[in-house]
Design an enzyme around this catalytic site. Structure first.
Site, PDB file in Angstrom:
ATOM      1  N   GLN A 117       4.173  38.307  73.098  1.00  0.00           N
ATOM      2  CA  GLN A 117       2.988  39.213  72.894  1.00  0.00           C
ATOM      3  C   GLN A 117       1.621  38.586  72.970  1.00  0.00           C
ATOM      4  O   GLN A 117       1.418  37.913  71.825  1.00  0.00           O
ATOM      5  CB  GLN A 117       3.107  40.330  71.983  1.00  0.00           C
ATOM      6  CG  GLN A 117       1.935  41.238  72.183  1.00  0.00           C
ATOM      7  CD  GLN A 117       1.606  42.436  71.285  1.00  0.00           C
ATOM      8  OE1 GLN A 117       1.267  42.172  69.991  1.00  0.00           O
ATOM      9  NE2 GLN A 117       1.529  43.650  71.805  1.00  0.00           N
ATOM     10  N   TYR A 185      -7.682  46.403  70.219  1.00  0.00           N
ATOM     11  CA  TYR A 185      -8.353  45.013  70.511  1.00  0.00           C
ATOM     12  C   TYR A 185      -9.032  44.631  71.692  1.00  0.00           C
ATOM     13  O   TYR A 185      -9.194  45.670  72.391  1.00  0.00           O
ATOM     14  CB  TYR A 185      -6.930  44.085  70.340  1.00  0.00           C
ATOM     15  CG  TYR A 185      -6.222  44.240  68.930  1.00  0.00           C
ATOM     16  CD1 TYR A 185      -7.008  43.624  67.744  1.00  0.00           C
ATOM     17  CD2 TYR A 185      -5.198  44.818  68.423  1.00  0.00           C
ATOM     18  CE1 TYR A 185      -6.505  43.751  66.413  1.00  0.00           C
ATOM     19  CE2 TYR A 185      -4.439  44.989  67.196  1.00  0.00           C
ATOM     20  CZ  TYR A 185      -5.216  44.347  66.219  1.00  0.00           C
ATOM     21  OH  TYR A 185      -5.013  44.273  65.117  1.00  0.00           O
ATOM     22  N   ARG A 233       0.959  46.422  77.190  1.00  0.00           N
ATOM     23  CA  ARG A 233       1.161  47.416  76.001  1.00  0.00           C
ATOM     24  C   ARG A 233      -0.348  48.188  75.922  1.00  0.00           C
ATOM     25  O   ARG A 233      -1.266  47.648  75.890  1.00  0.00           O
ATOM     26  CB  ARG A 233       1.443  47.117  74.647  1.00  0.00           C
ATOM     27  CG  ARG A 233       1.648  47.662  73.631  1.00  0.00           C
ATOM     28  CD  ARG A 233       2.030  47.034  72.179  1.00  0.00           C
ATOM     29  NE  ARG A 233       3.573  47.900  71.721  1.00  0.00           N
ATOM     30  CZ  ARG A 233       3.468  48.040  70.355  1.00  0.00           C
ATOM     31  NH1 ARG A 233       2.785  47.600  69.564  1.00  0.00           N
ATOM     32  NH2 ARG A 233       4.667  48.797  70.009  1.00  0.00           N
ATOM     33  N   GLY A 342      10.190  49.247  65.076  1.00  0.00           N
ATOM     34  CA  GLY A 342       9.064  48.405  64.187  1.00  0.00           C
ATOM     35  C   GLY A 342       9.655  48.209  62.961  1.00  0.00           C
ATOM     36  O   GLY A 342      10.632  47.286  62.470  1.00  0.00           O
ATOM     37  N   ARG A 343       9.012  48.994  61.898  1.00  0.00           N
ATOM     38  CA  ARG A 343       9.287  48.754  60.642  1.00  0.00           C
ATOM     39  C   ARG A 343      10.958  49.098  59.984  1.00  0.00           C
ATOM     40  O   ARG A 343      11.296  48.287  59.267  1.00  0.00           O
ATOM     41  CB  ARG A 343       8.374  50.006  59.940  1.00  0.00           C
ATOM     42  CG  ARG A 343       6.912  49.553  59.976  1.00  0.00           C
ATOM     43  CD  ARG A 343       6.083  50.684  59.469  1.00  0.00           C
ATOM     44  NE  ARG A 343       6.289  51.724  60.459  1.00  0.00           N
ATOM     45  CZ  ARG A 343       5.708  53.037  60.243  1.00  0.00           C
ATOM     46  NH1 ARG A 343       5.011  53.222  59.097  1.00  0.00           N
ATOM     47  NH2 ARG A 343       5.854  53.879  61.295  1.00  0.00           N
TER      48      ARG A 343
HETATM   49  C1  LIG Z   1       3.394  44.810  59.920  1.00  0.00           C
HETATM   50  C2  LIG Z   1       3.141  45.255  61.231  1.00  0.00           C
HETATM   51  C3  LIG Z   1       2.487  44.579  62.307  1.00  0.00           C
HETATM   52  C4  LIG Z   1       2.070  44.977  63.550  1.00  0.00           C
HETATM   53  N1  LIG Z   1       1.545  43.969  64.358  1.00  0.00           N
HETATM   54  C5  LIG Z   1       1.589  44.394  65.547  1.00  0.00           C
HETATM   55  C6  LIG Z   1       1.253  43.415  66.847  1.00  0.00           C
HETATM   56  O1  LIG Z   1       1.050  42.155  66.509  1.00  0.00           O
HETATM   57  N2  LIG Z   1       0.933  43.819  67.890  1.00  0.00           N
HETATM   58  C7  LIG Z   1       1.077  45.120  68.215  1.00  0.00           C
HETATM   59  O2  LIG Z   1       1.047  45.375  69.506  1.00  0.00           O
HETATM   60  N3  LIG Z   1       1.658  46.070  67.378  1.00  0.00           N
HETATM   61  C8  LIG Z   1       1.563  45.653  66.061  1.00  0.00           C
HETATM   62  N4  LIG Z   1       2.187  46.456  65.239  1.00  0.00           N
HETATM   63  C9  LIG Z   1       2.652  48.061  65.569  1.00  0.00           C
HETATM   64  C10 LIG Z   1       3.910  47.986  66.018  1.00  0.00           C
HETATM   65  O3  LIG Z   1       4.279  47.342  67.026  1.00  0.00           O
HETATM   66  C11 LIG Z   1       4.468  49.189  66.207  1.00  0.00           C
HETATM   67  O4  LIG Z   1       3.798  49.956  67.169  1.00  0.00           O
HETATM   68  C12 LIG Z   1       4.287  50.297  64.861  1.00  0.00           C
HETATM   69  O5  LIG Z   1       4.995  49.688  63.927  1.00  0.00           O
HETATM   70  C13 LIG Z   1       5.023  51.660  65.191  1.00  0.00           C
HETATM   71  O6  LIG Z   1       6.414  51.449  65.371  1.00  0.00           O
HETATM   72  P1  LIG Z   1       7.430  51.924  64.046  1.00  0.00           P
HETATM   73  O7  LIG Z   1       6.789  53.387  63.587  1.00  0.00           O
HETATM   74  O8  LIG Z   1       8.680  51.790  64.604  1.00  0.00           O
HETATM   75  O9  LIG Z   1       7.085  51.057  62.822  1.00  0.00           O
HETATM   76  C14 LIG Z   1       2.364  46.321  63.859  1.00  0.00           C
HETATM   77  C15 LIG Z   1       3.043  47.012  62.910  1.00  0.00           C
HETATM   78  C16 LIG Z   1       3.182  46.649  61.670  1.00  0.00           C
HETATM   79  C17 LIG Z   1       4.129  47.549  60.690  1.00  0.00           C
END
Ligand SMILES: Cc1cc2nc3c(=O)[nH]c(=O)nc-3n(C[C@H](O)[C@H](O)[C@H](O)COP(=O)(O)O)c2cc1C
Length: 375
Positions: A117, A185, A233, A342-343
């Site tokens: 990314q 961003y 994205r 993600g999480r």
């Molecule tokens: C700790 C953390 C760091 C993240 N960093 C990014 C990132 O670098 N780039 C991005 O597009 N989204 C980032 N996100 C968003 C995640 O890609 C994702 O969209 C978000 O966690 C929702 O998915 P989930 O509900 O499955 O966690 C981040 C989320 C978390 C929790």
């Protein structure tokens, strides 16, 4: 019925709702063994800007656990204004390429594909530049430094830095790149009239506000060649405003996603806070934002948001584990091709294997403390 046949029968019953997640898919040159992607997640655990062996081990763990496509944390391009912290990775020099190669080799060895990314933080940077001098307002009422309005030279430099990072990703062995056009961003901030108040060709109408992100896509496409997969994205929330919606209605969304397609994007990564929620309930009661994006552009999509966790991004309180069957149904129903997790993946690098076995009840709940290390 023997004991063995009972348990295999139970297994089939338990795992049937999840079967759509485990169908392989090819999108151009990108071959995925299943429909599960790791969402990009910034970890702020890089020593400087170069990833280490710990990153290879970390990312490989998700591939070992069955994830089809690993998407890296946001990775800076070669622009000093991009950076918001010292401990986030970058991709532009020979050392970055060599170290990221360790990561891509490790993921490939474990049977996964990996995309990098590419990120410019824009108004969230430490020395920020942005389409306009509109600072980020934090939730606590404070503001970040006022960004400098980008000149044409800034725009050229950043656009070319995205393209250079794309070719570095190819050298580093990545199977695809993802352009981070989401969450407030740099690229996203061009789209929003609240953060883009320019009066030149890059501000005002939607066509003008889209112009710079599209220029970046076209330049990256030229640099990486016609067949290297580009994921874009975009989102319906921002770091500083979880209720933000970049596109007010399906018509606006359609203009953007078709323009991305025509500029050379292969896959749309549609970031919402709940992948199963309707994108425009007034227009259709169930169609998700990914579903709209797919239908309007005909491009394959990745849907993300609250898969197998109880809380959306920005919601407070303890996060419980939930059944991923509704996410699998999105694939079955043609709303998306891939889902990103993600999480729940941070908490369970073996998420895919557990879900495949119908054992989501055994998944560990995500806790912020898990972000302290890469272990
Ligand atoms: C700790 C953390 C760091 C993240 N960093 C990014 C990132 O670098 N780039 C991005 O597009 N989204 C980032 N996100 C968003 C995640 O890609 C994702 O969209 C978000 O966690 C929702 O998915 P989930 O509900 O499955 O966690 C981040 C989320 C978390 C929790």
């Amino acid at each position: 019925m023997t004991q063995a046949s009972v348990s295999s029968h139970e297994h089939a019953l338990n795992s049937a709702p999840y079967a759509p997640l485990f169908e392989p898919i090819s999108i151009g040159s990108l071959r995925l063994r299943n429909r599960i992607a790791m969402a990009p997640m910034t970890r702020r655990l890089t020593n400087g800007t170069v990833p280490g062996q710990a990153h290879a081990t970390y990312y490989a763990r998700f591939a070992q656990g069955g994830t089809g496509l690993v998407i890296t944390e946001g990775t800076h391009i070669d622009d000093g204004h991009s950076v918001d912290a010292d401990d986030t990775p970058a991709l532009f020099g020979p050392e970055h390429i060599a170290r990221w190669k360790l990561v891509t080799d490790a993921v490939h060895h474990a049977g996964g594909a990996i995309a990098c990314q590419l990120w410019h933080t824009g108004r969230h940077g430490r020395d920020p530049i942005a389409p306009s001098a509109v600072p980020v307002k934090n939730a606590d009422g404070t503001t970040k430094p006022v960004p400098r309005e980008m000149t044409r030279d800034d725009m050229d430099q950043v656009r070319d830095a995205f393209a250079h990072a794309g070719t570095c990703a190819q050298h580093a062995g990545f199977d695809a790149i993802e352009l981070h056009g989401a969450h407030g961003y740099l690229l996203e901030s061009f789209l929003s009239p609240a953060t883009n108040t320019r009066t030149d060709d890059y501000g005002g109408t939607l066509a003008n506000r889209m112009r710079y992100p599209l220029e970046v896509v076209r330049t990256v496409r030229t640099a990486v060649g016609p067949s290297y997969p580009i994921i874009y994205r975009f989102s319906q929330w921002k770091i500083e405003d979880y209720a933000a919606a970049s596109f007010a209605n399906p018509d606006e969304l359609g203009v953007f996603v078709c323009a991305l397609r025509d500029a050379g994007v292969d896959i749309l990564h549609v970031s919402t806070r709940d992948a199963t929620a309707p994108g425009y309930p007034e227009a259709h009661p169930t169609r998700t934002l990914a579903g709209w994006s797919k239908k309007l552009s005909t491009l394959p999509t990745i849907a993300v948001g609250r898969v197998s966790v109880s809380q959306s991004m920005g919601e407070t309180g303890a996060i419980a584990t939930t059944d991923p069957a509704p996410a699998a149904a999105l694939i079955r129903d043609g709303e998306t091709d891939v889902i990103a997790v993600g999480r729940a993946l941070i908490a369970n690098p073996d998420w895919c294997e557990r879900v495949r076995a119908g054992k989501w009840h055994d998944l560990k709940a995500f806790d912020k403390a898990m972000l302290k290390t890469l272990d």
